[in-house]
Design a protein around this motif. Structure first.
Motif, PDB file in Angstrom:
ATOM      1  N   GLY A  74      18.368 115.476  36.546  1.00 35.96           N
ATOM      2  CA  GLY A  74      16.957 115.842  36.583  1.00 35.96           C
ATOM      3  C   GLY A  74      16.153 114.813  37.351  1.00 35.96           C
ATOM      4  N   ALA A 116      17.822 123.689  43.340  1.00 35.26           N
ATOM      5  CA  ALA A 116      18.239 123.101  42.069  1.00 35.26           C
ATOM      6  C   ALA A 116      18.018 124.109  40.942  1.00 35.26           C
ATOM      7  CB  ALA A 116      17.457 121.821  41.802  1.00 35.26           C
ATOM      8  N   ALA A 117      16.856 124.804  41.005  1.00 35.05           N
ATOM      9  CA  ALA A 117      16.570 125.799  39.970  1.00 35.05           C
ATOM     10  C   ALA A 117      17.599 126.924  40.003  1.00 35.05           C
ATOM     11  CB  ALA A 117      15.163 126.365  40.174  1.00 35.05           C
ATOM     12  N   PRO A 148      21.649 112.613  26.062  1.00 39.25           N
ATOM     13  CA  PRO A 148      20.552 113.014  26.939  1.00 39.25           C
ATOM     14  C   PRO A 148      20.731 112.524  28.379  1.00 39.25           C
ATOM     15  CG  PRO A 148      19.819 111.423  25.285  1.00 39.25           C
ATOM     16  CD  PRO A 148      21.183 111.857  24.895  1.00 39.25           C
ATOM     17  N   ILE A 177      16.750 115.108  41.061  1.00 40.27           N
ATOM     18  CA  ILE A 177      16.030 116.225  41.677  1.00 40.27           C
ATOM     19  C   ILE A 177      14.574 115.839  41.923  1.00 40.27           C
ATOM     20  CG2 ILE A 177      15.264 118.614  41.371  1.00 40.27           C
ATOM     21  CD1 ILE A 177      17.790 118.963  39.569  1.00 40.27           C
ATOM     22  N   VAL A 178      13.944 115.244  40.897  1.00 34.52           N
ATOM     23  CA  VAL A 178      12.539 114.842  41.036  1.00 34.52           C
ATOM     24  C   VAL A 178      12.394 113.815  42.144  1.00 34.52           C
ATOM     25  CG1 VAL A 178      10.622 113.691  39.900  1.00 34.52           C
ATOM     26  CG2 VAL A 178      11.951 115.379  38.660  1.00 34.52           C
ATOM     27  N   LEU A 187      22.557 119.999  30.351  1.00 33.53           N
ATOM     28  CA  LEU A 187      21.450 120.344  29.467  1.00 33.53           C
ATOM     29  C   LEU A 187      21.866 120.741  28.052  1.00 33.53           C
ATOM     30  CD1 LEU A 187      18.428 120.302  29.609  1.00 33.53           C
ATOM     31  CD2 LEU A 187      18.459 122.742  30.070  1.00 33.53           C
ATOM     32  N   LEU A 222      22.820 119.661  36.163  1.00 31.97           N
ATOM     33  CA  LEU A 222      21.811 119.843  35.118  1.00 31.97           C
ATOM     34  C   LEU A 222      22.242 120.970  34.191  1.00 31.97           C
ATOM     35  CD1 LEU A 222      18.930 118.908  34.261  1.00 31.97           C
ATOM     36  CD2 LEU A 222      18.077 120.895  35.493  1.00 31.97           C
ATOM     37  N   LEU A 280      19.419 114.053  31.893  1.00 27.92           N
ATOM     38  CA  LEU A 280      18.247 113.418  32.501  1.00 27.92           C
ATOM     39  C   LEU A 280      18.564 112.862  33.880  1.00 27.92           C
ATOM     40  CD1 LEU A 280      16.626 111.641  29.420  1.00 27.92           C
ATOM     41  CD2 LEU A 280      16.064 113.838  30.466  1.00 27.92           C
ATOM     42  N   TYR A 326      20.818 125.698  38.687  1.00 32.14           N
ATOM     43  CA  TYR A 326      20.711 125.511  37.239  1.00 32.14           C
ATOM     44  C   TYR A 326      20.872 126.842  36.522  1.00 32.14           C
ATOM     45  CZ  TYR A 326      18.500 125.535  32.756  1.00 32.14           C
ATOM     46  OH  TYR A 326      18.258 125.775  31.438  1.00 32.14           O
ATOM     47  N   ILE A 328      21.813 117.880  25.591  1.00 29.34           N
ATOM     48  CA  ILE A 328      20.666 116.960  25.591  1.00 29.34           C
ATOM     49  C   ILE A 328      20.461 116.286  24.225  1.00 29.34           C
ATOM     50  CG2 ILE A 328      18.892 118.676  25.029  1.00 29.34           C
ATOM     51  CD1 ILE A 328      17.179 117.175  27.216  1.00 29.34           C
ATOM     52  N   TYR A 329      20.923 116.940  23.140  1.00 30.69           N
ATOM     53  CA  TYR A 329      20.799 116.326  21.812  1.00 30.69           C
ATOM     54  C   TYR A 329      21.712 115.130  21.676  1.00 30.69           C
ATOM     55  CZ  TYR A 329      17.751 119.591  19.510  1.00 30.69           C
ATOM     56  OH  TYR A 329      16.657 120.291  19.125  1.00 30.69           O
TER      57      TYR A 329
END
Lengths: 604, 315
Positions: A244, A206-207, A237, A247-248, A230, A226, A241, A210, A233-234
């Motif tokens: 993300g 994933a990294a 979001p 992935i987690v 990203l 992602l 997210l 990304y 994100i402003y």
């Protein structure tokens, strides 16, 4: 298999199933939705139609995240399989190649393990090119050192193991040794490592994606999503997210799967046997005589699962050496620990009376009046501190001595326990001392104050015979010169007979007999007799087999209504099995037995 | 003292050999690239004359052994070449970008260690012998969570909560000291959580050791019991782990710099790899690799210094 029904096992199984189901069916179910471009709905926020918004081509982020499961998991799996294969190959090379070239390979493996895998993957990305294929190769290479090292260390450990040598000696063919003994023992840790490596491969992939090294558009995995989400994100979001979170979620799933695999493959820990019992110990008659250094009446130690001491009473006089003997598990060491206030949590100490030096015993106020010497001098001194320091701190804490005078006393005490060249020795670490010297240092530590009592818990058991005599002589000398009382705990009745004037015999948490050391041969309790008979000395007829005590001692979790020794006792009758014998005074003896041997019964 | 000289010399020798292997690896890296690296970097449309000129500049037209010797000589004298893309000398790029990365990594390392060691010890002391099961469960859950979350995703979460939603910290750059807070937190969280778990387990192991029973039998105050008798025995494992943490922080900075748009070597690395700017990638490989080796060396020496037995064990 019980692990699978526990909370961790169940959670892991559910998470793994969800991930795998998504990987298999996700693309089938949501592919159309994930790929449908909608120019009118570009970069939208959350809405009913698109719960997590849309991307720069108006595609649904939720559907894309779900579909990306397959590629993300597949690539991680691929990289791990490849990395494991390369690693196992590299790890077996040193074993096959022989000492010199093999050593070089090992040095190389150790060198590469020091580098963070992700950095290796990025650098290898230069060689293999940017893209999913290159990233898989790069990540595989990055995972290789870990597998290689694990394979190598396990292979070496197993090859040197006793059972492999035994198989070789027995002439088992080499191929059979490898397939039957070596491979299964290497496979287990490799499987565990493999399961957790999938998790870290997934995160690393994933990294990489990304950062732009991994999956390239129009393909997409979570890292790619992602990367696209990203920058927004402003404004939206959710589009950053959600991938993300995915992935987690998957990362945690595979880490848990690794943990579960590890637990399944290692032996299940035995369950706790809880059997708390109430003991109605008989009120014992007060031991008469002058007030001693230590007076114990009806001492009990309880743990949730066992009661190692259930009603011990005795008195220790000034300058007396009292032996406390029994088999292991009889409660003799716990008795010593209870007096010193060292029973570990959650043990509880109770006693009708526990008096030290004529006042109720308070471990917090013992200071340096009570000293302890433990069984294993190798591990009882702190390996990280100089010996002198460990002695000196006793004076610093309990006598408010300054550093210099405390150290001077430490050196003096080392000299007192006959350590040669004490100034130099005080500056050394315990590992520079021999076993006997460490035990002398331990005694010297106890002599930093003016102890009224030394509790010596099997102080000679770990030492060889000549050193044993040395330590016994030293304890006797301390008693003679300072009038210190010694509670000498040991399983070795020969040693106790030599050193102590009086002996307590402990069995199953109770003191079954108290007698002068000189009377051991004419002991009244059948257990004491058996203990003496099973201990060889110079008078033992060596042409006969050594006597042993039939059966085994009850462990502290068992509840027995009668005399605890009854099941092993040849004198036992009906009464012995149902009724606990109270202690009775015979001539110079106290014995708890319904059928004391050869005693001219004199009731107290 | 003699022990120490021999030990230091041996470790230093190993370090130098490792550096040499690193140099070989970075040299091989460029030559393992399929096709002509200059052509790949400059693109298919670049004029042949420019490619030939660049190849000559880089010495790629010389025989391999000659190239390798030149490469070693340049490394030893610190001439790292210049970027294929921007033409800037690599040394200048490094001197501008390295400080930010080094600062990030050092702060994160300090935060992780200074937080994890006291926390791990405290929880280890509290939960010894199965005491305070609630604390234990809470600690294991929280640190387990943070040790699993990768730094770059935590960074995303931190940006979302503290920069976008709450607006307490800037979301990018390192313009002000406050700007360090989020990236350092993101970097330190996982290694800190992992380290505190290890310190806790080690603390419990040490508390069960016979020499701690001896210390208790001396009725020392808790302060001495834990700081003088327990702590030194935790150092070896803590130091070993710290080395691994510092190593992993090297990789972490690459990702975190990209998320927070911090102009450090990590950001440079990603751009250079994507642009196929080989001289820069080569130099960065030396920098990152050299840093990893240096950490290894320092940790080895620190462990030997902390453990009175290690100099004896050293063969």
């Amino acid at each position: 298999m019980r692990q699978l029904t526990r909370p961790l096992g169940l959670t892991t199984l559910v998470l793994v199933s969800v991930t795998l189901l998504l990987a298999v069916f996700g693309p089938v179910l949501w592919s159309a939705r994930a790929d449908s471009i909608d120019i009118d709905a570009m970069r939208q926020g959350m809405s009913a139609a698109h719960p997590f918004g849309t991307d720069y081509l108006g595609r649904d982020v939720l559907a894309r995240t779900l579909v990306a499961t397959r590629l993300s998991v597949l690539l991680a799996l691929l990289a791990t399989v490849l990395g494991a294969a390369l690693g196992i190959l590299l790890g077996t090379l040193p074993v096959v190649l022989g000492r010199r070239i093999g050593g070089l390979v090992v040095a190389f493996i150790n060198l590469t393990v020091a580098f963070p895998g992700l950095l290796l993957a990025i650098f290898f990305g230069v060689v293999f090119g940017v893209g999913a294929d290159g990233a898989v190769l790069a990540l595989a290479v990055a995972l290789t050192p870990n597998f290689a090292r694990l394979t190598y260390t396990r292979a070496v450990a197993v090859a040197e193991a006793d059972f492999v040598s035994a198989a070789r000696l027995l002439g088992v063919p080499r191929a059979v040794v490898i397939t039957r003994h070596v491979v299964p023992n290497i496979a287990e840790p490799l499987v565990v490592n493999f399961a957790s490596a999938i998790g870290s491969a997934l995160l690393s992939f994933a990294a990489l994606s990304y950062l732009g090294f991994g999956v390239q558009p129009p393909s997409y995995d979570w890292g790619r999503l992602l990367n696209e989400g990203l920058p927004r994100i402003y404004t939206d979001p959710a589009s950053a997210l959600l991938p993300g979170f995915a992935i987690v979620f998957a990362g945690i799933t595979f880490v848990l799967a690794g943990e579960l695999t590890a637990r399944l493959l290692t032996a299940e820990p035995p369950g706790h046997r809880a059997a708390p019992r109430e003991t109605a110990a008989p009120g014992e008659p007060e031991p008469g005589g002058e007030h001693g250094v230590l007076r114990v009446v009806n001492l009990r130690v309880r743990f949730p699962a066992a009661n190692p001491v259930c009603g011990a009473s005795f008195t220790l006089h000034r300058g007396e050496i009292l032996g406390l003997v029994g088999e292991s598990g009889s409660g003799k060491s716990v008795t010593g620990a209870a007096i010193a206030g060292l029973v570990p949590h959650p043990g509880q100490v109770e006693a009708e009376r526990l008096e030290f030096d004529g006042e109720p015993l308070d471990p917090a106020r013992l200071g340096d009046r009570l000293a302890m010497v433990f069984q294993d001098p190798m591990s009882s001194l702190n390996p990280a501190l100089r010996v002198g320091r460990q002695l000196a701190e006793v004076a610093e804490v309990h006598r408010n001595a300054d550093r210099r005078s405390a150290m001077a006393r430490a050196v003096d005490r080392l000299r007192a326990v006959r350590i040669r060249d004490p100034e130099r020795r005080a500056a050394q670490y315990p590992h520079e001392f021999s076993g006997g010297m460490r035990q002398r240092a331990m005694i010297g530590m106890g002599l930093m104050g003016e102890p009224r009592l030394i509790i010596a818990d099997e102080p000679t058991t770990a030492l060889d015979v000549t050193v044993q005599r040395d330590i016994l002589g030293l304890l006797r000398e301390v008693r003679d010169t300072q009038g210190t009382a010694v509670l000498f705990v040991s399983h070795d009745i020969a040693v106790v007979r030599e050193l102590a004037s009086r002996v307590l015999v402990m069995y199953a948490g109770r003191i079954v007999e108290e007698l002068p050391a000189s009377a051991l041969d004419t002991a009244a309790h059948p257990y004491t007799r058996a203990l003496v008979a099973s201990s060889p000395d110079l008078r033992t007829d060596r042409s006969l087999p050594l006597a042993t005590i039939e059966g085994r001692a009850p462990d502290a979790t068992e509840e027995l209504p009668g005399c605890p020794f009854a099941p092993r006792c040849s004198y036992a009758d009906e009464r012995c099995h149902t009724e606990l014998p109270a202690p009775r005074d015979l001539a110079g003896h106290r014995v708890s037995c319904w059928h004391p041997i050869g005693a001219l019964e004199v009731r107290a | 003292m003699n022990h120490w000289l021999v030990f230091a010399a041996r470790r230093l020798f190993r370090f130098v050999v490792s550096l040499f292997v690193l140099a070989v690896a970075t040299f091989a890296m460029v030559h393992a690239i399929p096709g002509d690296p200059v052509r790949v970097a400059l693109g298919l449309k670049a004029p042949a004359a420019l490619v030939t000129a660049k190849r000559h500049d880089l010495g790629l037209d010389l025989p391999l052994p000659q190239q390798f010797l030149d490469y070693l000589q340049r490394l030893c004298t610190g001439r790292l070449g210049s970027s294929l893309i921007s033409g800037l000398p690599v040394r200048r790029l490094l001197s501008e970008q390295l400080p930010a990365t080094a600062q990030l990594a050092c702060y994160a390392f300090l935060l992780a260690v200074l937080l994890a060691v006291p926390l791990g010890m405290f929880v280890g002391v509290r939960t010894r012998n199965g005491r305070a099961r609630g604390t234990e469960a809470g600690f294991v859950t929280v640190t387990g969570f943070f040790s699993v979350i990768p730094d770059f995703l935590l960074a995303v979460g931190l940006v979302f909560v503290f920069a976008v939603t709450l607006g307490w910290f800037p979301p990018a750059g390192l313009a002000s000291p406050v700007a360090f807070v989020l990236p350092v937190l993101a970097l330190a969280a996982a290694p800190g959580a992992l380290l505190s778990r290890i310190v806790r387990v080690e603390t419990r192991r040490v508390l069960d050791a016979p020499y701690l029973r001896t210390a208790r039998a001396k009725r020392l105050p808790d302060r001495l019991l834990y700081l003088r008798h327990a702590l030194p025995n935790l150092l070896t494992s803590t130091l070993t782990m710290s080395g691994l943490i510092l190593g992993s922080l090297l990789a972490g900075t690459v990702l975190v710099e990209n998320i927070f748009a911090i102009p450090g070597v990590g950001m440079q690395l990603v751009q250079s790899v994507l642009n196929k700017d080989y001289p820069v990638v080569q130099a960065l490989a030396i920098v990152f690799g050299g840093a990893a080796l240096l950490i290894h060396l320092v940790v080895d020496i620190a462990i030997a210094a902390a453990d009175p037995r290690s100099t004896i064990r050293e063969r």
